[in-house]
Design an enzyme around this catalytic site. Structure first.
Site, PDB file in Angstrom:
ATOM      1  N   LYS A 115      -1.638  -2.792 -14.562  1.00 19.83           N
ATOM      2  CA  LYS A 115      -0.430  -2.391 -15.290  1.00 19.83           C
ATOM      3  C   LYS A 115      -0.776  -1.898 -16.690  1.00 19.83           C
ATOM      4  CE  LYS A 115       0.798  -3.084 -11.889  1.00 19.83           C
ATOM      5  NZ  LYS A 115       0.266  -3.706 -10.676  1.00 19.83           N
TER       6      LYS A 115
ATOM      7  N   GLY B  30     -15.413 -24.653  -5.870  1.00 22.91           N
ATOM      8  CA  GLY B  30     -14.886 -25.873  -5.258  1.00 22.91           C
ATOM      9  C   GLY B  30     -14.929 -25.798  -3.750  1.00 22.91           C
TER      10      GLY B  30
ATOM     11  N   GLY C 212      -6.837   4.586   1.693  1.00 24.11           N
ATOM     12  CA  GLY C 212      -5.687   3.681   1.811  1.00 24.11           C
ATOM     13  C   GLY C 212      -4.585   4.066   0.831  1.00 24.11           C
TER      14      GLY C 212
ATOM     15  N   VAL D 178     -11.197   7.277   7.790  1.00 24.44           N
ATOM     16  CA  VAL D 178     -12.525   7.527   7.221  1.00 24.44           C
ATOM     17  C   VAL D 178     -13.582   6.970   8.170  1.00 24.44           C
ATOM     18  CG1 VAL D 178     -14.050   7.010   5.287  1.00 24.44           C
ATOM     19  CG2 VAL D 178     -11.637   7.536   4.875  1.00 24.44           C
TER      20      VAL D 178
ATOM     21  N   VAL E 264      -8.263  -0.704   1.142  1.00 31.19           N
ATOM     22  CA  VAL E 264      -7.757  -0.819   2.518  1.00 31.19           C
ATOM     23  C   VAL E 264      -7.169  -2.202   2.802  1.00 31.19           C
ATOM     24  CG1 VAL E 264      -9.281   0.966   3.429  1.00 31.19           C
ATOM     25  CG2 VAL E 264     -10.050  -1.421   3.382  1.00 31.19           C
ATOM     26  N   GLY E 265      -6.883  -2.940   1.773  1.00 35.91           N
ATOM     27  CA  GLY E 265      -6.255  -4.253   1.964  1.00 35.91           C
ATOM     28  C   GLY E 265      -7.149  -5.377   1.464  1.00 35.91           C
ATOM     29  N   ARG E 266      -6.645  -6.604   1.571  1.00 36.35           N
ATOM     30  CA  ARG E 266      -7.371  -7.763   1.071  1.00 36.35           C
ATOM     31  C   ARG E 266      -7.423  -8.832   2.151  1.00 36.35           C
ATOM     32  NH1 ARG E 266      -8.244  -7.612  -4.300  1.00 36.35           N
ATOM     33  NH2 ARG E 266      -8.308  -9.880  -4.474  1.00 36.35           N
TER      34      ARG E 266
ATOM     35  N   ALA F 261       1.614 -12.070  -6.648  1.00 36.85           N
ATOM     36  CA  ALA F 261       1.370 -13.152  -7.598  1.00 36.85           C
ATOM     37  C   ALA F 261       2.553 -14.118  -7.673  1.00 36.85           C
ATOM     38  CB  ALA F 261       1.093 -12.549  -8.974  1.00 36.85           C
TER      39      ALA F 261
ATOM     40  N   HIS G 226      27.392   0.421 -19.712  1.00 41.21           N
ATOM     41  CA  HIS G 226      27.273   1.877 -19.651  1.00 41.21           C
ATOM     42  C   HIS G 226      26.702   2.393 -20.959  1.00 41.21           C
ATOM     43  CE1 HIS G 226      28.152   6.017 -18.701  1.00 41.21           C
ATOM     44  NE2 HIS G 226      28.693   6.160 -19.899  1.00 41.21           N
TER      45      HIS G 226
END
Ligand code: FAD
Ligand code: AMP
Length: 471
Positions: free
Chosen positions: A57, A121, A186, A243, A274-276, A324, A448
């Site tokens: 952002k 962890g 993507g 691809v 292409v995504g996670r 998030a 307005h």
């Protein structure tokens, strides 16, 4: 055995740190284990703050400012000459924003007396967590409750292995100059945002999308309206383009197949979006017996309980949208359940936003999903071209669509494409959370001239009584 805790959270992203803060507020003695390293230093905030929501952002905003000055100010009678772009400075500002916010999370943990255990962890059996510090030492902790919040990682594809020119979304936030030609694999949420940043700064951007359809999760009328805008902006989005292979030399040759056969393009940089996938690697020992679902996510019920008593999982590592705020709310819910309260989560009202220009934002059901489920519905729409405020802003591309149940009038979905859609959608989320009807929204007074009047008019349009359009 090291110290005992009431709650140990594995993962310090927006799901994990929020869960930890809420648990601490409720009197739980809490620790967060996090292994993220940002530019050489341990850093809280996970993907979102370090290489996701926030830096993207920051660059979307900077690039939008540049694009506005170079392309859109003249319509307001402002002529800006000799505008210079300093990409390194832009990236430096982005890093500053990241550092300030991630540092803020460290302060918040401290203020809530939450221990930050820096390292990896791993869930062991009997509610134990093994922490491997960044320098290699290992400690084992015991907790009454454990919350797994390890997030997700970018999916890599064999057709485009990462190298100095082929990068993932994190790499696309670090270019130190504007690539002349940029390829993006993507055309999903992240691909569109990354493509927009560099296109606004001057790259010729080509997005290769394997599907034939644009943004299938988005209401198709809204998606169509957005696609027209993106094409007008010069984004070259090629559908049905899979691809198959890439070759890096002085630039990158990208081979792909579409309905016309084998094709190729040459670009200076290529971003793979292409995504996670869920970050479950080395998250738990075999004897912990944690159950994953068929797609590799940690298996949870509606309350984010895993198959192990006292072990919860939240955020990108479990089913549901990889957003998030979805993870954060799950964190609050779980912390409240752990502390004996009544945590809950309404998955029907999670807002989605794509921060392109115009922005795309929605909540609830799309028209195509209601149609295929056989739910009777009615719709109302309003184009921003008829909004006084949008005209005053010289930012008229877009529309609002309200979908309500045909019999009960209850709002089932609201879809917006336009400037500030990310902010406008909040009203629809509140309305849906309170089970509002389209009539309720239609009777609410909107200031307005504001863009929010378009939401009002779309709600009025459901019963064919919008004022500023012919019904
Ligand atoms: P994460 O943020 O991934 O955090 C998990 C943390 O746990 C990380 O620090 C990780 O290193 C750590 N970890 C993992 N495994 C272990 C372990 N075993 N031990 C210790 N630590 C571990 N979402 C939005 O809602 N809005 C947006 O605008 C938005 N923009 C995005 C832009 C980009 C470019 C990307 C990539 C994502 C974006 N997202 C956005 C998605 C958002 O970043 C994720 O949904 C969110 O970060 C998920 O939160 P999380 O806490 O589940 O996981
Ligand atoms: P998202 O799910 O929003 O992160 O978007 C990822 C996009 O990448 C989806 O629209 C996928 O269809 C697309 N995609 C996945 N694999 C490929 C590929 N090999 N070539 C082109 N597009 C792809």
């Amino acid at each position: 055995m090291s110290k005992n805790y009431d709650v140990i959270v594995i993962g310090g992203g927006p799901a994990g740190y929020v869960a930890a803060i809420r648990a601490a507020q409720l009197g739980q003695n809490t620790a967060v284990v996090d292994n993220f390293i940002y530019k050489g230093e341990p850093s809280l905030g996970g993907t979102c703050l370090n290489v996701g929501c926030i830096p993207s952002k920051a660059l979307l905003d900077s690039s939008e400012q540049y694009h506005r000055v170079t392309h859109r100010l003249s319509a307001h009678g402002i002529k800006a000459k000799d505008v210079e772009l300093d990409v390194k400075e832009m990236i430096k500002r982005k890093d500053k924003v990241v550092n300030e916010l991630t540092g803020g999370i460290a302060q918040l943990l401290k203020a809530n007396k939450i221990d930050w255990l820096q390292g990896h962890g791993k869930l062991l059996d009997n509610k134990q967590v093994q922490v491997t510090r960044h320098k290699g030492e290992q400690e084992t902790y015991q907790a009454e409750n454990i919350i797994l919040a390890p997030g997700s990682l970018p999916i890599e594809i064999d057709a485009a292995p990462l190298d100095e020119r082929i990068v993932d979304s994190a790499g696309a936030l670090e270019f130190d100059e504007v690539p002349k030609r940029l390829g993006v694999i993507g055309a999903g949420v992240i691909g569109l945002e990354m493509g927009s940043v560099w296109s606004r700064l001057g790259s010729k951007v080509i997005l290769l999308e394997a599907l034939d359809e644009f943004l299938p999760a988005v209401d198709q009328r809204v998606a169509k309206s957005a696609l027209t805008e993106f094409k007008n902006q010069g984004l070259d989005i090629r559908f049905g383009a899979r691809v198959t292979n890439t070759k890096t030399a002085k630039n990158v040759t990208v081979h792909y197949e579409d309905k016309d056969g084998k094709q190729s393009i040459q670009v200076d940089k290529l971003v793979v979006c292409v995504g996670r996938r869920p970050a479950t690697n080395d998250l738990f020992s075999e004897d912990a017996n944690l159950l994953l679902d068929e797609r590799g996510f940690v298996n949870v019920d509606d309350y984010c309980r895993t198959n192990l008593p006292g072990v919860y999982a939240i955020g990108d590592v479990v089913r549901g949208p990889m957003l998030a705020h979805k993870g954060s709310e799950e964190g609050v819910m779980v912390a409240e359940i752990i502390a004996g309260g009544n945590g809950h989560m309404n998955y029907e009202t999670v807002p989605w936003v794509i921060y392109t220009h115009p922005e795309i934002a929605w909540v609830g059901r799309t028209e195509q999903s209601l149609k295929s489920a056989g739910v009777p519905y009615k719709t109302g729409t309003f184009n921003l071209s008829a909004s006084g405020r949008a005209r005053a802003m010289e930012d008229m591309a877009g529309m609002v669509k309200v979908i309500a149940h045909a019999e009960t009038d209850r709002i089932l979905g609201v879809h917006i494409v336009g400037p500030q859609a990310s902010e406008l959608i909040a009203e629809a989320v509140v309305a849906m959370e309170f089970h509002a009807s389209a009539e309720d929204l239609a009777r609410i007074i909107h200031a307005h001239p504001t863009l929010s009047e378009a939401v009002h008019e779309a709600a009025l349009s459901v019963s064919k009584r919008a004022i500023h359009k012919a019904n």
